[in-house]
Design an enzyme around this catalytic site. Structure first.
Site, PDB file in Angstrom:
ATOM      1  N   HIS A 126      -6.972  32.219 -74.386  1.00  0.00           N
ATOM      2  CA  HIS A 126      -5.541  32.554 -74.460  1.00  0.00           C
ATOM      3  C   HIS A 126      -5.448  34.026 -74.872  1.00  0.00           C
ATOM      4  O   HIS A 126      -6.326  34.529 -75.592  1.00  0.00           O
ATOM      5  CB  HIS A 126      -4.930  31.656 -75.541  1.00  0.00           C
ATOM      6  N   ASP A 203     -11.016  29.126 -81.598  1.00  0.00           N
ATOM      7  CA  ASP A 203      -9.582  28.915 -81.454  1.00  0.00           C
ATOM      8  C   ASP A 203      -9.353  27.424 -81.186  1.00  0.00           C
ATOM      9  O   ASP A 203      -9.655  26.920 -80.105  1.00  0.00           O
ATOM     10  CB  ASP A 203      -9.072  29.777 -80.280  1.00  0.00           C
ATOM     11  N   GLN A 206      -5.558  24.102 -79.173  1.00  0.00           N
ATOM     12  CA  GLN A 206      -5.364  22.902 -78.348  1.00  0.00           C
ATOM     13  C   GLN A 206      -6.145  21.712 -78.898  1.00  0.00           C
ATOM     14  O   GLN A 206      -5.637  20.591 -78.934  1.00  0.00           O
ATOM     15  CB  GLN A 206      -5.797  23.173 -76.897  1.00  0.00           C
ATOM     16  N   LYS A 229       1.611  22.483 -82.498  1.00  0.00           N
ATOM     17  CA  LYS A 229       0.948  21.793 -81.382  1.00  0.00           C
ATOM     18  C   LYS A 229       0.590  20.364 -81.760  1.00  0.00           C
ATOM     19  O   LYS A 229       0.058  19.617 -80.958  1.00  0.00           O
ATOM     20  CB  LYS A 229      -0.343  22.517 -81.002  1.00  0.00           C
ATOM     21  N   CYS A 368      -0.502  32.367 -70.381  1.00  0.00           N
ATOM     22  CA  CYS A 368      -1.060  33.320 -71.356  1.00  0.00           C
ATOM     23  C   CYS A 368      -2.580  33.398 -71.221  1.00  0.00           C
ATOM     24  O   CYS A 368      -3.303  33.508 -72.227  1.00  0.00           O
ATOM     25  CB  CYS A 368      -0.689  32.967 -72.793  1.00  0.00           C
TER      26      CYS A 368
HETATM   27  N1  PLP Z   1      -4.741  29.698 -78.397  1.00  0.00           N
HETATM   28  C1  PLP Z   1      -4.507  28.716 -77.533  1.00  0.00           C
HETATM   29  C2  PLP Z   1      -5.664  28.048 -76.856  1.00  0.00           C
HETATM   30  C3  PLP Z   1      -3.205  28.304 -77.266  1.00  0.00           C
HETATM   31  O1  PLP Z   1      -2.975  27.320 -76.404  1.00  0.00           O
HETATM   32  C4  PLP Z   1      -2.141  28.970 -77.930  1.00  0.00           C
HETATM   33  C5  PLP Z   1      -0.757  28.621 -77.634  1.00  0.00           C
HETATM   34  O2  PLP Z   1      -0.428  28.083 -76.612  1.00  0.00           O
HETATM   35  C6  PLP Z   1      -2.441  29.978 -78.833  1.00  0.00           C
HETATM   36  C7  PLP Z   1      -3.758  30.324 -79.042  1.00  0.00           C
HETATM   37  C8  PLP Z   1      -1.354  30.705 -79.580  1.00  0.00           C
HETATM   38  O3  PLP Z   1      -0.738  29.813 -80.454  1.00  0.00           O
HETATM   39  P1  PLP Z   1       0.572  30.257 -81.276  1.00  0.00           P
HETATM   40  O4  PLP Z   1       1.535  30.747 -80.257  1.00  0.00           O
HETATM   41  O5  PLP Z   1       1.002  29.003 -81.950  1.00  0.00           O
HETATM   42  O6  PLP Z   1       0.165  31.325 -82.223  1.00  0.00           O
END
Ligand code: PLP
Length: 560
Positions: A126, A203, A206, A229, A368
């Site tokens: 992401h 990260d 998900q 999430k 993203c």
């Molecule tokens: N990393 C992953 C894999 C994501 O799916 C997301 C959000 O969709 C993020 C990071 C960013 O999360 P946040 O917008 O809650 O900071």
């Protein structure tokens, strides 16, 4: 422990049960990878908190503050237990995964990365796990090394072994990609990183909602995720970091709570963990509500939840596989109920917007993860992501709608011509307003937009170029302007998405035949309001429409 009953479970989410879509049916929400809906206990938690024990945490010596602090710190303990951290000192509150990742890049990254060092980032990450590292690398003169995927869509461990070396300082990888939905071999990655003295950043944005997470068994240095999430509120995130690392990292933001002593005469000293990284008043109500979300999930047997989710996912995957026009972006079934695909002969936005008009929320675009789209050689894709409150009946309805949309192929395009030649050359905006006034509901208005798309004269291939490209529109769209001697403008436009072509007809009806001044002062939001479209499509809010309007205004300036 409560027995998991899918019907009862779903009833806990008022947005899903108490709201109707434009089809007068409960909303079908299949965009859970973006954010999940909230159970009533999470929603009620805000009211209870502000009614009964709102006070700032840690600071005051009064009973209310003690109560707020106890509730706030209990959730830290809950998170520690939930992810099997060694100590609650390793749990830092942030506002989300993105902030957690930025925190690591701006503190530890600044501390350990130097000129010529390397940072490994998986291509499927992401943007939140790419851009902080790019900024850091640029500032420090370090190099980003991109970790590719294997044929199954997970990070390629063999490629990783070739990529990592003693110059590697940080390795960044998602536990599960938000587009691919498969579990990456993070244990092997972490082990190899450790062996070469590199820091591992996982990260878990998900994964946290779908698989049990044990940070000690993973062995990673950092693990990040967001409460929203996993049925929790927005604005609350977690940074898990190994205590030994957090102890020696410099602070992130400065201010109240993160200090021990402040003086103009001596060096300011910092608080102990975890407070050293929590400057300012935290999102107390959000953290308390997050605790409710964790308790909500933990009342059920995790095996029952996972069994249901798996069954639902397999059912949906099989149904999608039976549609020959669907192409999944990677081979084999994902590990979580998250499916990314494209559809032959249909633009992703057209599918998603038509499903939306039928009361089904799915996602389309780059999710993203633009580098991943580039790597897969696609401009975007559709994503269906399910949660435990979704049902087989919802999947059935979704599949039936999708099949109908796919069967309705009237996408034959003759460039340089109007698709529907028996309609008038151009529509006046007031005629459109009258036309839309007779339409009831978003579903009918959306259908009209799709019909209008046929009235757009398609641009020749040569005219669809870099100059005419509308930047900031997620689908490809182009626009060109001409101006006559009286200073009257005419615009021509095109897009690869039908829904955008329909919107272009509407926008051009407002701007064609006007002078530069009239164009600059035209109230586009008011126009969309009178068309009854402002709730779904506000040109000042919606990126695509805003980009179209801005392009028109910029062309007017440049042609003037
Ligand atoms: N990393 C992953 C894999 C994501 O799916 C997301 C959000 O969709 C993020 C990071 C960013 O999360 P946040 O917008 O809650 O900071």
């Amino acid at each position: 422990m409560k027995n998991f009953d899918p019907n009862y479970f779903c009833q806990q989410f008022p947005l899903l049960t108490e709201n109707l879509s434009s089809q007068d049916k409960p909303i079908i929400y299949f965009d859970n990878a973006a954010t999940t809906q909230k159970p009533i206990c999470v929603i009620d938690s805000y009211k209870t908190y502000y009614h009964n024990f709102n006070a700032n945490v840690h600071r005051a010596s009064h009973a209310l503050s003690a109560k707020a602090t106890t509730a706030f710190e209990k959730v830290r303990e809950d998170v520690k237990r939930f992810i099997h951290a060694k100590s609650s000192k390793e749990i830092i509150w942030t506002k989300g995964s993105t902030e957690s990742l930025n925190l690591i890049a701006c503190t530890l990254g600044e501390q350990i990365v130097n000129r010529g060092d390397e940072i490994i980032v998986a291509v499927s990450e992401h943007h939140a796990n790419i851009v902080p590292w790019q900024l850091l690398a640029k500032k420090k003169g370090a190099v980003i090394k991109v970790l590719t995927l294997d044929d199954n869509g997970v990070v390629d461990i063999n490629a990783f072994e070739k990529l990592i070396n003693t110059k590697t300082k940080i390795v960044c990888c998602s536990h599960i990609s938000n587009v691919i939905g498969k579990i990456n071999p993070i244990k092997a990655i972490v082990e190899k990183a450790k062996a070469l003295g590199a820091i591992s950043v996982i990260d878990g944005a998900q994964a946290i909602a779908h698989v049990p997470v044990n940070v000690q068994s993973i062995g990673c240095d950092f693990y990040v995720f967001s409460a929203h999430k996993m049925f929790g509120p927005t604005g609350v995130g977690v940074l898990y970091g190994k205590q030994a690392l957090l102890e020696v990292m410099p602070p992130y933001q400065a201010g109240g709570e993160m200090i021990k002593t402040v003086s103009f005469n001596q060096e300011t000293t910092f608080n102990t963990l975890p407070f050293k990284f929590e400057a300012g008043t935290p999102n107390i109500a959000g953290v308390v509500a997050f605790g409710q979300a964790i308790n909500f999930t933990e009342q059920y047997d995790v095996n029952q939840l996972q069994h249901y989710e798996k069954k639902l996912g397999q059912y949906c995957y099989q149904a999608l596989r039976n549609i020959p026009q669907i192409h999944f972006i990677v081979q084999h079934a994902p590990d979580i109920p998250l499916f990314s695909f494209t559809v032959d002969g249909h633009h992703n936005h057209d599918i998603a917007s038509t499903l939306d008009s039928l009361g089904i929320a799915i996602r389309s675009g780059h999710h993203c993860a633009m580098p991943l789209m580039e790597y897969l050689n696609i401009s975007g894709c559709l994503r269906v992501s399910l949660a435990t409150y979704n049902s087989i009946e919802e999947v059935d309805y979704f599949i039936a709608c999708l099949q109908k949309i796919i069967a309705n192929t009237d996408n034959q395009v003759v460039y340089g011509q109007q698709e529907n030649t028996d309609k008038e050359q151009s529509l006046a905006s007031d005629k459109l307003v009258t036309q839309f006034a007779n339409l009831d509901g978003w579903h009918n208005r959306h259908r009209e937009i799709m019909l209008l798309s046929k009235q757009l004269t398609r641009l020749d291939k040569a005219a669809r170029n870099d100059d005419s490209l509308i930047r900031g529109c997620e689908s490809l769209a182009w626009l060109q302007a001409s101006c006559d001697k009286q200073g009257i403008y005419t615009f021509e436009a095109d897009s690869d998405a039908k829904v955008i072509r329909g919107l272009l007809v509407i926008v051009l009806a407002a701007f064609n035949g006007k002078t530069a001044q009239e164009i600059q002062h035209f109230d586009i939001d008011g126009y969309f309001e009178s068309l009854g479209l402002i709730r779904q499509l506000s040109p000042s809010r919606s990126n695509g429409l805003l980009a179209i309007v801005e392009k028109i205004k910029s062309l007017v300036v440049s042609v003037e």
